[in-house]
Design an enzyme around this catalytic site. Structure first.
Site, mmCIF file in Angstrom:
data_model
loop_
_atom_site.group_PDB
_atom_site.id
_atom_site.type_symbol
_atom_site.label_atom_id
_atom_site.label_comp_id
_atom_site.label_asym_id
_atom_site.label_seq_id
_atom_site.Cartn_x
_atom_site.Cartn_y
_atom_site.Cartn_z
ATOM 1 N N GLU A 1 -4.758 -38.905 -36.009
ATOM 2 C CA GLU A 1 -3.943 -37.673 -36.012
ATOM 3 C C GLU A 1 -4.832 -36.442 -35.900
ATOM 4 O OE1 GLU A 1 -1.867 -34.227 -36.821
ATOM 5 O OE2 GLU A 1 -3.307 -34.907 -38.304
ATOM 6 N N ASP B 1 -5.991 -41.825 -40.262
ATOM 7 C CA ASP B 1 -7.403 -41.480 -40.065
ATOM 8 C C ASP B 1 -7.964 -40.503 -41.095
ATOM 9 O OD1 ASP B 1 -5.569 -39.661 -38.830
ATOM 10 O OD2 ASP B 1 -7.186 -38.782 -37.658
HETATM 11 NI NI NI Z 1 -3.142 -34.370 -42.227
#
Ligand code: NI
Length: 384
Positions: free
Chosen positions: A126, A70
């Site tokens: 994440e 991401d």
């Molecule tokens: Ni990172």
């Protein structure tokens, strides 16, 4: 090997141009799927919404590599020819590189398969609420004996591999404090309870928890990153809201901070006659490297870049990393790859000017392939 670096660079730049936020990585997932298909590696898509999992081999010990996918809600200011084409979204944490590295390792391992199985975990989200946990809940780690993941680190030169034994990343707990006073006229403070004044003095008092209540030998950070309250200059604010994050390395310090924050809030409530509510939000657990996989990683790093280019960084980062959820369930190790660009000003992670030296891609992919191979060999030797 130049062909491999070109291939990875192209992947990284394509993802960089089309960054996507957590659980929205549709184009990124499609690109990963297409590359795995091109390599002849079986895969599953739609894992924890937008995750992709590749499978190489079906027998022997099984080792996994995890890459996050991401981007961040930032508008890119690098001026790079492959800069983000989506305003307000940017790969400023190197996750575009992490995907390219895992695919590079997949290509190396496919060309010369190890005597075991490899699982390539491409994890969404994440940076946000976390994609590791839902992936684990969907069973991606079933049957995996060990797992490795890495992060590009712009504080070190490309070609360096950085390792930290033991605790690698902190607990990341969020909190918010809601202050309800009594609104009133700006010129008549004695009739009101000013939520802004309470908020300001609470911010200062909360910092004293770190300096006065926490053991100075135990690392801890409290940052209040957001404060809101009031509407216009001539109204005393009835409400104010503080948002913060707590970073610690051990549960004792963490619990002590929770307790002191509650105590500060109730003392302020009594002192000003306001209503003050504190709410904590669970973040990521600490990332703790397992000793055995750390040893494999150190040996693989030395074999990849030579002893002189392996940096043992003994102190953990106070940043969080949701790879920690994987290491709560299965043994593994987290590694950092130097990515500093030579001869230019280097910007940190999460900065709108961030970029890294793409030479890091080849070092990291070779390392990842090697660490998988070495861990499989270790596991196979033990199984005999
Ligand atoms: Ni990172």
């Amino acid at each position: 090997m130049a062909a491999l670096l070109d291939w990875m660079r192209e992947i990284r730049r394509e993802i960089h141009r089309q960054p996507e936020l957590g659980f929205n990585e549709h184009k990124t997932a499609a690109l990963i799927a297409a590359k795995l298909q091109g390599l002849g590696i079986d895969f599953k898509t739609g894992v924890a919404q937008t995750g992709v999992v590749g499978y190489l081999g079906t027998e022997g010990p099984t080792v996994a590599l995890r890459a996050d996918m991401d981007a961040l809600p930032l508008t890119e200011c690098t001026g790079l020819p492959f800069a983000s084409e989506t305003p307000g979204v940017m790969h400023a944490c190197g996750h575009d590189g992490h995907v390219a590295i895992a695919l590079g390792a997949a290509r190396i391992l496919k060309e010369d398969p190890p005597k075991g199985s490899v699982v390539f975990i491409f994890q969404p989200n994440e940076e946000g609420s976390g994609g590791a946990k839902p992936m684990i809940e969907e069973g991606v780690i079933n049957g995996i004996d060990a797992i490795f993941a890495g992060h590009i680190d712009p504080r070190y030169d490309a070609g360096k591999i950085v390792l930290t034994p033991g605790v690698n990343n902190a607990y990341t707990d969020g909190f918010h404090i809601e202050i309800t006073g009594r609104g009133g006229h700006a010129a008549r403070p004695h009739e009101a309870i000013d939520a802004v004044v309470i908020a300001c003095s609470m911010v200062m008092q909360i910092q004293a928890i770190i300096s006065r209540n926490v053991d100075p030998l135990k690392p801890a950070v409290i940052t209040i990153g957001q404060i809101t309250g009031g509407t216009v200059n001539n109204i005393i604010a009835e409400h104010a809201l503080l948002w913060g994050t707590i970073r610690t390395l051990d549960d004792g310090t963490r619990q002590r901070i929770f307790e002191r924050l509650r105590a500060v809030a109730s003392a302020f409530a009594a002192m000003y006659g306001a209503l003050i509510e504190v709410k904590f939000h669970d973040g990521y657990p600490p990332l703790i490297n397992h000793a055995r996989q750390y040893e494999t990683a150190e040996a693989a790093a030395q074999a990849t870049v030579g002893r002189d280019n392996v940096i043992i960084h003994p102190t953990p980062s106070m940043g969080g990393e949701d790879f920690a959820f994987f290491l709560e369930k299965i043994p593994g190790c987290f590694i950092r790859f130097g990515g500093r660009k030579a001869g230019v000003e280097q910007f940190p992670l999460h900065n709108p000017h961030f970029d890294f030296d793409e030479a890091a891609l080849i070092t990291a992919a070779e390392f990842m392939a090697k660490v998988v191979r070495m861990e499989i060999e270790k596991l196979a030797a033990e199984a005999v």
